[in-house]
Design a protein around this motif. Structure first.
Motif, PDB file in Angstrom:
ATOM      1  N   ALA A   1     -16.150   5.805 -10.818  1.00  0.00           N
ATOM      2  CA  ALA A   1     -16.380   7.220 -10.486  1.00  0.00           C
ATOM      3  C   ALA A   1     -17.464   7.379  -9.412  1.00  0.00           C
ATOM      4  N   GLY A   2     -17.364   6.547  -8.376  1.00  0.00           N
ATOM      5  CA  GLY A   2     -18.269   6.675  -7.233  1.00  0.00           C
ATOM      6  C   GLY A   2     -19.701   6.239  -7.490  1.00  0.00           C
TER       7      GLY A   2
ATOM      8  N   LEU B   1      -9.528  -4.019  -5.458  1.00  0.00           N
ATOM      9  CA  LEU B   1      -8.685  -2.981  -6.058  1.00  0.00           C
ATOM     10  C   LEU B   1      -9.393  -1.644  -5.958  1.00  0.00           C
ATOM     11  N   ILE B   2      -8.716  -0.686  -5.326  1.00  0.00           N
ATOM     12  CA  ILE B   2      -9.275   0.656  -5.185  1.00  0.00           C
ATOM     13  C   ILE B   2      -8.387   1.626  -5.960  1.00  0.00           C
ATOM     14  N   GLU B   3      -8.943   2.230  -6.986  1.00  0.00           N
ATOM     15  CA  GLU B   3      -8.183   3.174  -7.813  1.00  0.00           C
ATOM     16  C   GLU B   3      -8.627   4.591  -7.475  1.00  0.00           C
TER      17      GLU B   3
ATOM     18  N   ASP C   1      -6.874  -9.242   0.000  1.00  0.00           N
ATOM     19  CA  ASP C   1      -5.799  -8.309  -0.326  1.00  0.00           C
ATOM     20  C   ASP C   1      -6.436  -7.028  -0.846  1.00  0.00           C
ATOM     21  N   ILE C   2      -6.232  -5.945  -0.120  1.00  0.00           N
ATOM     22  CA  ILE C   2      -6.799  -4.659  -0.527  1.00  0.00           C
ATOM     23  C   ILE C   2      -5.687  -3.846  -1.185  1.00  0.00           C
ATOM     24  N   GLU C   3      -5.769  -3.739  -2.495  1.00  0.00           N
ATOM     25  CA  GLU C   3      -4.736  -3.035  -3.256  1.00  0.00           C
ATOM     26  C   GLU C   3      -5.234  -1.627  -3.574  1.00  0.00           C
ATOM     27  N   VAL C   4      -4.479  -0.657  -3.123  1.00  0.00           N
ATOM     28  CA  VAL C   4      -4.844   0.737  -3.381  1.00  0.00           C
ATOM     29  C   VAL C   4      -3.845   1.299  -4.374  1.00  0.00           C
ATOM     30  N   CYS C   5      -4.309   1.843  -5.476  1.00  0.00           N
ATOM     31  CA  CYS C   5      -3.379   2.456  -6.414  1.00  0.00           C
ATOM     32  C   CYS C   5      -3.859   3.843  -6.815  1.00  0.00           C
ATOM     33  N   GLY C   6      -2.963   4.591  -7.417  1.00  0.00           N
ATOM     34  CA  GLY C   6      -3.295   5.961  -7.804  1.00  0.00           C
ATOM     35  C   GLY C   6      -3.387   6.909  -6.630  1.00  0.00           C
TER      36      GLY C   6
ATOM     37  N   ALA D   1     -13.399   7.699  -7.629  1.00  0.00           N
ATOM     38  CA  ALA D   1     -12.750   6.412  -7.367  1.00  0.00           C
ATOM     39  C   ALA D   1     -13.456   5.246  -8.050  1.00  0.00           C
ATOM     40  N   ASP D   2     -12.635   4.278  -8.452  1.00  0.00           N
ATOM     41  CA  ASP D   2     -13.144   3.009  -8.979  1.00  0.00           C
ATOM     42  C   ASP D   2     -12.857   1.904  -7.964  1.00  0.00           C
TER      43      ASP D   2
END
Lengths: 384, 384
Positions: B334-335, B354-356, B267-272, B322-323
């Motif tokens: 932060a990359g 999780l990708i913020e 599950d790839i959750e992208v937020c922000g 990105a986190d």
């Protein structure tokens, strides 16, 4: 001789310990002029490695004196420290050459995340020896930029009083995910920076940019053209562009053929497209379709998967008017079965897929590879 | 009971010999009303199978009396003969039910290119027996639509005086390339056709359309909602949409979990994200990245490949802000590197990435699977 095939260039390759194998891992190409024009094409990935960030500034600045390249570490996602490493590398080269750091391009390839103090020290400390080894008849540079490549990739072209030389490494589907492609091209033709830039973009666009081995775009890709003008012969721009395109096409074929894990080199030729952009989009949709790529691995000329792939594009054509041929046998006519599938032999490594759209006059060829067990293995196992 | 969990429906599943195994391969779901509203979502692939071409006409026409589904052959790229087969199938059902052929939806799944005279005869000749078997307490329909699925997929929901029932098959990364997803959903809620259509599109958009197992879009996908209204209870549209979304999400999870060849459900959750479209684009770029997918197969939480993948998108964010977290451990901040990679355990099948992005307030989750040896094997070997 490769990048020193044209006049006005020296190169060298040495081992500084970045590779655990002890193989050469640091290369330098110096433009001794009299001209110093340069043209550079970078990855379009927005996640860019530190050497790319540095080299972009150098390229924006115009001329370039040299390009230093390391294998054994990508210096990507290494933060401000990594950017300083790229700058310090350029400064070390500039100091030895009595040049400006802003005229030194930097390229790195290897594992993402590699770029610590030891990495920096090995490169910076190695520069004096590297410069010492520079030679006009050098043969050591091409090996020093390889990662998992099995062979050196070079190309030369003798033009009308001028020459082109080139070396390359990498390409997608390379294990272990070090998909970086680095290319250095040199010429002693007299050609100004703007013309060199136009020529490079045209040459790369129709060749290297149509090599789409596994659809994964690197953070470190860089193609550099250095112009010395040392032949004293002014090149006709069209003639030079054609020669540069041939060199880039040659390199692209070598990169495709050395894609590790692959068992087929697949040329997807799209013709009858309404525009060149449509032809490229259609070709890429097939090149990136895992079901198609796995089928080719199994020597299965699965034209249904080709139609299913091209049906996902926005290109202007009717899927039910399209023909698809594999290795010269037309298996699909007007979106339905044509010749029997068993007439087609996919056992040779070289595979030709022809897609006829009947929607216009434009064409494009995308080079790709198949999806194999070795690809999965090499891209899943490396960091463990 | 699945599609007959709501009132006003009968279903059946029988074997007519389309599958060489002799397993059930023909299913029918009949809406006995009093309402006959239907909403249908089709594959967006322009290369569409003949049952899709037929069913599009039925759906454009408004109400639907029944949907007949076969496994054991996709009837895709089978030309005019295949289209006639779809029409004759609908006519056979309509004749038995005393309905109009234009009110009978047709779905097919199986090998592309299958749809000859024997295929047609088996289906058409099987219809009378199939209708004979129709029952309000049927449990046989879900098995008859499976291809290489290992389990039946069903879901039910009891609403406020009304019910929803559903059955599904397939999903990408199914061997042997039979990536067709077929879903039939029934409800006895009183809801008009336009509201049903809005609810279905909303429900599918956030669930089934975000299941992207291998990036390959089928020629046969179809999601059908049949409305009987037999409960006599009018459903609040928002409440109904929420229930339908929950049912579709349940099915999507079942489809992901049964993707053959896969060893991880990711599950790839992208937020922000700055917009929901951006979140979806970022998630899909990771879900379709072979290097990332191969890394997960090797239990390697390779955050560099995540950044390299999202860097190829047009979405509005800074890759260096990105986190990225794997299974709750933030490995990239932060990359750059954050927690040590060995703190993260990817051995469980269920994997959460999780990708913020820190570019806005929008989120999306894309479900995918890893790239495994079994995927390559099953999608390369089947037709030989």
């Amino acid at each position: 001789m490769t990048v020193t095939f044209p006049q006005g260039f020296r190169s060298a390759g040495i081992a500084v310990g970045l590779k655990s194998t002890g193989k050469p891992d640091l290369a330098l190409v110096v433009n001794d002029g009299p001209h110093r024009a340069a043209a550079v094409v970078f990855t379009s990935n927005r996640a860019q490695a530190n050497p790319i960030l540095w080299s972009r500034k150098v390229a924006a600045d115009g001329p370039a004196r040299a390009v230093i390249l390391n294998s054994g570490g990508a210096n990507c996602f290494t933060g401000d420290f990594g950017y300083a490493t790229a700058r310090l590398t350029a400064e070390a080269v500039a100091g030895e050459l009595d040049a400006a750091p802003e005229d030194v391009l930097v390229c790195s390839t290897g594992l993402i995340g590699t770029g610590d103090q030891a990495f920096r020290d090995k490169i910076v400390d190695g520069v004096p020896d590297l410069v010492q080894q520079l030679a006009e008849d050098d043969t050591t540079a091409p090996a020093a930029i390889l990662t998992t490549d099995s062979v050196e990739k070079t190309a030369t072209h003798a033009g009308n009083g001028w020459r082109i030389g080139a070396m390359a490494k990498g390409a997608g589907m390379l294990a272990p995910g070090l998909a970086t492609m680095l290319v250095v091209i040199t010429t002693d033709a007299r050609i100004d920076g703007d013309a060199a830039d136009r020529a490079l973009r045209a040459a790369v666009g129709g060749t290297i940019n149509r090599l789409d081995s596994d659809g994964c775009m690197s953070t470190n890709d860089q193609v550099t053209l250095l112009v010395s003008g040392a032949s004293g012969v002014a090149a006709d721009e069209a003639e030079f562009t054609a020669a540069l395109t041939a060199v880039c096409d040659d390199l692209a074929a070598q990169l495709q053929a050395d894609a590790e894990g692959a068992s087929h080199d697949i040329d997807i030729e799209v013709c009858g497209a309404a525009s060149e952009a449509d032809a490229v989009e259609v070709g890429r949709s097939v090149a990136r379709n895992n079901l198609f790529k796995a089928a080719i691995f199994g020597n299965d000329p699965n034209w249904g998967r080709v139609l299913a792939a091209i049906g996902t594009t926005e290109a202007a054509f009717d899927p039910y008017a399209a023909d698809v041929s594999f290795n010269g046998v037309r298996l699909c006519h007007a979106g339905g079965p044509d010749r029997p599938v068993d007439e087609c032999d996919l056992t040779p490594r070289r595979t030709h897929v022809l897609i006829e759209l009947f929607a216009g006059e434009h064409t494009a060829t995308i080079r790709t590879n198949d999806l194999t067990h070795d690809y999965v293995h090499e891209n899943s196992a490396y960091s463990s």
